[in-house]
Design a protein around this motif. Structure first.
Motif, PDB file in Angstrom:
ATOM      1  N   LEU A 124      47.496  55.948  24.940  1.00 24.98           N
ATOM      2  CA  LEU A 124      46.198  56.048  25.672  1.00 24.98           C
ATOM      3  C   LEU A 124      46.180  55.508  27.261  1.00 24.98           C
ATOM      4  O   LEU A 124      47.029  54.857  27.541  1.00 24.98           O
ATOM      5  N   THR A 125      45.526  56.377  27.937  1.00 25.60           N
ATOM      6  CA  THR A 125      45.271  55.952  29.541  1.00 25.60           C
ATOM      7  C   THR A 125      44.476  54.716  29.687  1.00 25.60           C
ATOM      8  O   THR A 125      44.734  53.968  30.830  1.00 25.60           O
ATOM      9  N   LEU A 126      43.675  54.446  28.737  1.00 25.02           N
ATOM     10  CA  LEU A 126      42.743  53.363  28.888  1.00 25.02           C
ATOM     11  C   LEU A 126      43.341  52.120  28.944  1.00 25.02           C
ATOM     12  O   LEU A 126      43.116  51.221  29.909  1.00 25.02           O
ATOM     13  N   PRO A 127      44.440  51.601  28.313  1.00 24.33           N
ATOM     14  CA  PRO A 127      45.178  50.090  28.425  1.00 24.33           C
ATOM     15  C   PRO A 127      45.923  50.279  29.694  1.00 24.33           C
ATOM     16  O   PRO A 127      45.641  49.145  30.397  1.00 24.33           O
ATOM     17  N   ARG A 128      46.516  51.226  30.180  1.00 23.29           N
ATOM     18  CA  ARG A 128      46.868  51.204  31.561  1.00 23.29           C
ATOM     19  C   ARG A 128      45.825  51.283  32.739  1.00 23.29           C
ATOM     20  O   ARG A 128      46.202  50.489  33.533  1.00 23.29           O
ATOM     21  N   LEU A 129      44.859  52.002  32.489  1.00 23.04           N
ATOM     22  CA  LEU A 129      43.753  51.727  33.447  1.00 23.04           C
ATOM     23  C   LEU A 129      43.227  50.432  33.607  1.00 23.04           C
ATOM     24  O   LEU A 129      43.109  49.807  34.689  1.00 23.04           O
ATOM     25  N   VAL A 130      43.180  49.841  32.384  1.00 21.22           N
ATOM     26  CA  VAL A 130      42.623  48.270  32.432  1.00 21.22           C
ATOM     27  C   VAL A 130      43.413  47.524  33.152  1.00 21.22           C
ATOM     28  O   VAL A 130      43.094  46.518  33.971  1.00 21.22           O
ATOM     29  N   ALA A 131      44.800  47.788  32.885  1.00 25.48           N
ATOM     30  CA  ALA A 131      45.682  46.771  33.269  1.00 25.48           C
ATOM     31  C   ALA A 131      46.023  46.748  35.002  1.00 25.48           C
ATOM     32  O   ALA A 131      45.977  45.979  35.656  1.00 25.48           O
ATOM     33  N   ASP A 132      45.980  48.064  35.264  1.00 25.26           N
ATOM     34  CA  ASP A 132      45.970  48.569  36.719  1.00 25.26           C
ATOM     35  C   ASP A 132      44.703  47.877  37.591  1.00 25.26           C
ATOM     36  O   ASP A 132      44.940  47.524  38.655  1.00 25.26           O
ATOM     37  N   LEU A 133      43.458  47.889  36.921  1.00 28.83           N
ATOM     38  CA  LEU A 133      42.356  47.363  37.505  1.00 28.83           C
ATOM     39  C   LEU A 133      42.416  45.963  37.458  1.00 28.83           C
ATOM     40  O   LEU A 133      41.862  45.507  38.526  1.00 28.83           O
ATOM     41  N   LYS A 134      42.928  45.149  36.701  1.00 26.42           N
ATOM     42  CA  LYS A 134      43.054  43.870  36.584  1.00 26.42           C
ATOM     43  C   LYS A 134      44.198  43.537  37.793  1.00 26.42           C
ATOM     44  O   LYS A 134      43.800  42.391  38.311  1.00 26.42           O
ATOM     45  N   VAL A 135      45.169  44.149  38.021  1.00 24.41           N
ATOM     46  CA  VAL A 135      46.062  43.703  39.058  1.00 24.41           C
ATOM     47  C   VAL A 135      45.399  44.180  40.241  1.00 24.41           C
ATOM     48  O   VAL A 135      45.724  43.217  41.335  1.00 24.41           O
ATOM     49  N   ALA A 136      44.729  45.105  40.512  1.00 24.54           N
ATOM     50  CA  ALA A 136      43.918  45.380  41.792  1.00 24.54           C
ATOM     51  C   ALA A 136      42.723  44.274  42.001  1.00 24.54           C
ATOM     52  O   ALA A 136      42.691  43.830  43.067  1.00 24.54           O
ATOM     53  N   ALA A 137      42.129  43.850  40.938  1.00 28.77           N
ATOM     54  CA  ALA A 137      40.984  42.713  41.396  1.00 28.77           C
ATOM     55  C   ALA A 137      41.836  41.307  41.620  1.00 28.77           C
ATOM     56  O   ALA A 137      41.449  40.644  42.537  1.00 28.77           O
ATOM     57  N   LYS A 138      43.090  41.329  40.876  1.00 33.80           N
ATOM     58  CA  LYS A 138      43.650  40.050  41.197  1.00 33.80           C
ATOM     59  C   LYS A 138      44.493  40.024  42.809  1.00 33.80           C
ATOM     60  O   LYS A 138      44.703  38.997  43.410  1.00 33.80           O
ATOM     61  N   ASN A 139      44.715  41.148  43.398  1.00 35.37           N
ATOM     62  CA  ASN A 139      45.344  41.333  44.548  1.00 35.37           C
ATOM     63  C   ASN A 139      44.237  41.802  45.625  1.00 35.37           C
ATOM     64  O   ASN A 139      44.673  42.157  46.605  1.00 35.37           O
ATOM     65  N   CYS A 140      43.018  41.502  45.408  1.00 33.93           N
ATOM     66  CA  CYS A 140      42.238  41.685  46.393  1.00 33.93           C
ATOM     67  C   CYS A 140      42.305  40.894  47.598  1.00 33.93           C
ATOM     68  O   CYS A 140      42.830  39.823  47.707  1.00 33.93           O
ATOM     69  N   PRO A 141      42.465  41.657  48.930  1.00 31.42           N
ATOM     70  CA  PRO A 141      42.761  40.947  50.025  1.00 31.42           C
ATOM     71  C   PRO A 141      41.675  40.091  50.481  1.00 31.42           C
ATOM     72  O   PRO A 141      42.063  39.126  51.513  1.00 31.42           O
ATOM     73  N   ARG A 142      40.587  40.217  49.927  1.00 30.10           N
ATOM     74  CA  ARG A 142      39.457  39.280  50.643  1.00 30.10           C
ATOM     75  C   ARG A 142      39.504  37.899  49.888  1.00 30.10           C
ATOM     76  O   ARG A 142      39.444  37.004  50.529  1.00 30.10           O
ATOM     77  N   CYS A 143      39.285  38.009  48.508  1.00 34.68           N
ATOM     78  CA  CYS A 143      39.349  36.917  47.730  1.00 34.68           C
ATOM     79  C   CYS A 143      40.523  36.378  46.988  1.00 34.68           C
ATOM     80  O   CYS A 143      40.554  35.311  46.359  1.00 34.68           O
ATOM     81  N   GLU A 144      41.567  37.224  47.007  1.00 36.12           N
ATOM     82  CA  GLU A 144      42.960  36.836  46.438  1.00 36.12           C
ATOM     83  C   GLU A 144      42.846  36.491  44.787  1.00 36.12           C
ATOM     84  O   GLU A 144      43.374  35.902  44.335  1.00 36.12           O
ATOM     85  N   GLY A 145      41.617  37.238  44.282  1.00 33.57           N
ATOM     86  CA  GLY A 145      41.458  37.059  42.863  1.00 33.57           C
ATOM     87  C   GLY A 145      40.669  36.066  42.379  1.00 33.57           C
ATOM     88  O   GLY A 145      40.622  35.868  41.137  1.00 33.57           O
ATOM     89  N   THR A 146      40.344  35.376  43.183  1.00 29.71           N
ATOM     90  CA  THR A 146      39.412  34.090  42.686  1.00 29.71           C
ATOM     91  C   THR A 146      37.995  34.490  42.483  1.00 29.71           C
ATOM     92  O   THR A 146      37.360  35.177  43.159  1.00 29.71           O
ATOM     93  N   ARG A 147      37.544  33.835  41.437  1.00 30.77           N
ATOM     94  CA  ARG A 147      36.163  34.249  41.059  1.00 30.77           C
ATOM     95  C   ARG A 147      35.401  33.100  41.221  1.00 30.77           C
ATOM     96  O   ARG A 147      35.631  32.052  40.414  1.00 30.77           O
ATOM     97  N   GLU A 148      34.537  32.660  42.045  1.00 32.67           N
ATOM     98  CA  GLU A 148      33.640  31.395  41.962  1.00 32.67           C
ATOM     99  C   GLU A 148      32.654  31.513  40.961  1.00 32.67           C
ATOM    100  O   GLU A 148      31.694  32.472  40.627  1.00 32.67           O
ATOM    101  N   THR A 149      32.318  30.480  40.421  1.00 27.63           N
ATOM    102  CA  THR A 149      31.337  30.046  39.324  1.00 27.63           C
ATOM    103  C   THR A 149      30.268  29.306  39.923  1.00 27.63           C
ATOM    104  O   THR A 149      30.474  28.352  40.614  1.00 27.63           O
TER     105      THR A 149
END
Length: 67
Positions: free
Chosen positions: A6-31
């Protein structure tokens, strides 16, 4: 159903990598803790749409894996 092809698992994995490599926040999520004791996760404006999409896609993937 073959979940590996399925393409869904690959899409989820790619989006997680994109969020982790965000140039602005570098993947940190503030609580942020509220006065009521709840915590809110705040994303930067660049990767917020990615996290919003991931929320729904991860739920769909869990549903498919449960079948």
């Amino acid at each position: 159903m073959d979940l590996d092809n399925l393409t869904l698992p690959r899409l989820v994995a790619d989006l997680k990598v994109a969020a982790k490599n965000c140039p602005r926040c570098e993947g940190t999520r503030e609580t942020v803790f509220t006065a009521r004791g709840r915590d809110n996760i705040v994303n930067c404006l660049e990767c917020e749409p990615i996290h919003n999409a991931l929320e729904h896609l991860e739920a769909a993937l869990k549903l498919l894996q449960g079948l």
